[in-house]
Scaffold this active site. Structure first.
Site, PDB file in Angstrom:
ATOM      1  N   PRO A  25     -28.697  -3.957 -37.625  1.00 35.04           N
ATOM      2  CA  PRO A  25     -27.494  -4.666 -37.384  1.00 35.04           C
ATOM      3  C   PRO A  25     -27.521  -4.312 -35.594  1.00 35.04           C
ATOM      4  O   PRO A  25     -27.322  -2.787 -35.964  1.00 35.04           O
ATOM      5  CB  PRO A  25     -26.257  -4.659 -38.099  1.00 35.04           C
ATOM      6  N   GLN A 101     -25.138  -8.640 -41.675  1.00 38.67           N
ATOM      7  CA  GLN A 101     -24.325  -7.919 -42.302  1.00 38.67           C
ATOM      8  C   GLN A 101     -23.243  -8.687 -42.359  1.00 38.67           C
ATOM      9  O   GLN A 101     -22.183  -9.176 -41.470  1.00 38.67           O
ATOM     10  CB  GLN A 101     -24.781  -7.162 -41.869  1.00 38.67           C
ATOM     11  N   TYR A 185     -14.570   0.800 -39.952  1.00 42.97           N
ATOM     12  CA  TYR A 185     -14.311  -0.959 -40.334  1.00 42.97           C
ATOM     13  C   TYR A 185     -13.579  -0.866 -41.399  1.00 42.97           C
ATOM     14  O   TYR A 185     -13.047   0.380 -42.083  1.00 42.97           O
ATOM     15  CB  TYR A 185     -15.341  -1.389 -39.748  1.00 42.97           C
TER      16      TYR A 185
END
Length: 381
Positions: A25, A101, A185
């Protein structure tokens, strides 16, 4: 002639990876309200035509406020599905698999694009800042906005975001989904004791800190068809005292596997906290995260994907031959050389290296190989 493992198909549930090369990604930060643009179509077409086995669309927000920047892709609205379906079709046209993702940026949301400084957005700016959430009210960096510690309604909203985004990924035709649990995250901040100071069921010991991650995985797997794989992108180590260790990640991998997650995509770092014991990682070297994929693969008996400065075809093949990983994720090297699979096939002496390319390319390039190109002799004057 023995086919290199890099170009050997891999069967997983009901899908087949035609080779082990996966586009990692890569956030492009050029979406508009979460929607795919022409840039994304061209970006992915390069890799599809280059012969990769699969690709994962960039970190995609499961809620509007879960995006990193205003330019991040989303799957929080049905309007996002048609653009995502176009990306899927680009890969399917070349026999490659397509994944996406899905994640929530947590306290790293509401930031500027990297080339605009990557710092927190300011109220009143051209792109308005928004409230961020996290397990605990700890900023990602000194001087950044302080996220709001999540409450019961926030947990439900995020779980519902993952559920709905998974439904939309299925509607778009993706072959697999990857849950983003890395790079500082939201899910990563729950797992790390450096960012999770909760005293309820979602904090404290390892079991508490992984609880929400496992709930999200269960939510995604409950929606995603049995014949399609689920990946999990993990920060396998925080590279900081008191943070996540490889042993912690192996324990998480075992729990994820028991809940139907098929592959762990092993990364590291990203939990920037500003506390005294958070030391920067050493400058990365080629293959600097391979040992993490190897540790999870052996410790949890789980399929893994290696990522992180894997640039040389022989290096990629050695990782597979050693049993350190099952898939190889490549990002920036593919940006620089979208025909990396062809060059890898040549370097590894594949019998017909041009077979990795679409037939119109393969046909003409094979013919090109029959001609000896030499510069014309200099003309005397």
């Amino acid at each position: 002639m023995t086919t290199p493992l890099l170009f050997t198909p891999l069967d997983m549930r009901g899908v087949r990876f035609k080779n082990r090369i996966v586009v990692s990604p890569m956030c492009q930060y050029l979406a508009v309200e979460g929607r795919i643009q022409d840039w994304h179509r061209g970006h992915h077409a390069r890799f599809a035509l280059g012969g990769v086995g699969a690709a994962i669309v960039e970190a995609t927000g499961v809620t509007r406020e879960g995006r990193i920047t205003w330019g991040c892709t989303g799957l929080y609205d049905d309007a996002h599905v048609p653009g995502m379906r176009e990306i899927v079709e680009i890969y399917h046209a070349q026999g490659a698999l397509a994944g996406v993702q899905i994640g929530h940026a947590g306290r790293k949301a509401s930031t500027a694009r990297p080339w605009e400084g990557a710092g927190p957005l300011e109220p009143g700016g051209p792109e308005q800042a928004w409230e961020t959430i996290a397990p605990s009210a700890i900023p990602a960096r000194p001087g950044w906005h302080t996220p709001r510690a999540m409450e019961a309604a926030d947990f439900e909203r995020v779980r519902e975001g993952f559920r709905a985004a998974t439904h939309r990924a299925l509607a778009a035709g993706f072959d697999f989904v990857e849950i983003h649990g890395a790079h500082g995250y939201l899910l990563h901040t729950f797992f790390s004791a450096l960012s999770n100071r909760r005293t309820d069921a979602y904090g404290g010991d390892l079991a508490g800190r992984m609880r929400f991650l496992l709930e999200v995985a269960e939510t995604v797997r409950s929606v995603w068809p049995e014949e399609k794989p689920v990946f999990y992108r993990a920060t396998a180590t925080d590279d900081a005292e008191g943070g996540i260790t490889l042993d912690d990640t192996i324990a998480l991998a075992r729990e994820l596997k028991a809940r139907g997650v098929d592959v762990m995509d092993c990364s590291s770092g990203g939990i920037i906290t500003g506390v005294a014991n958070a030391q920067p990682a050493a400058p990365p070297k080629p293959g600097h995260q391979v040992h993490l994929a190897a540790g999870v693969r052996r410790g949890a008996d789980m399929t893994t994907m290696a990522v992180g400065l894997i640039v040389d075809p022989h290096q990629a093949e050695e990782i597979l031959q050693a049993g350190d990983a099952d898939l190889i994720a490549i990002a920036r090297e593919l940006m620089a050389d979208p025909n990396w699979p062809l060059h890898a096939a040549k370097a590894l002496c594949v019998e017909d290296p041009y077979a990795v390319l679409p037939e119109p390319y393969a046909f003409y390039l094979r013919r090109r190989g029959e001609v000896s190109y030499r510069p014309a002799p200099a003309q005397r004057t």
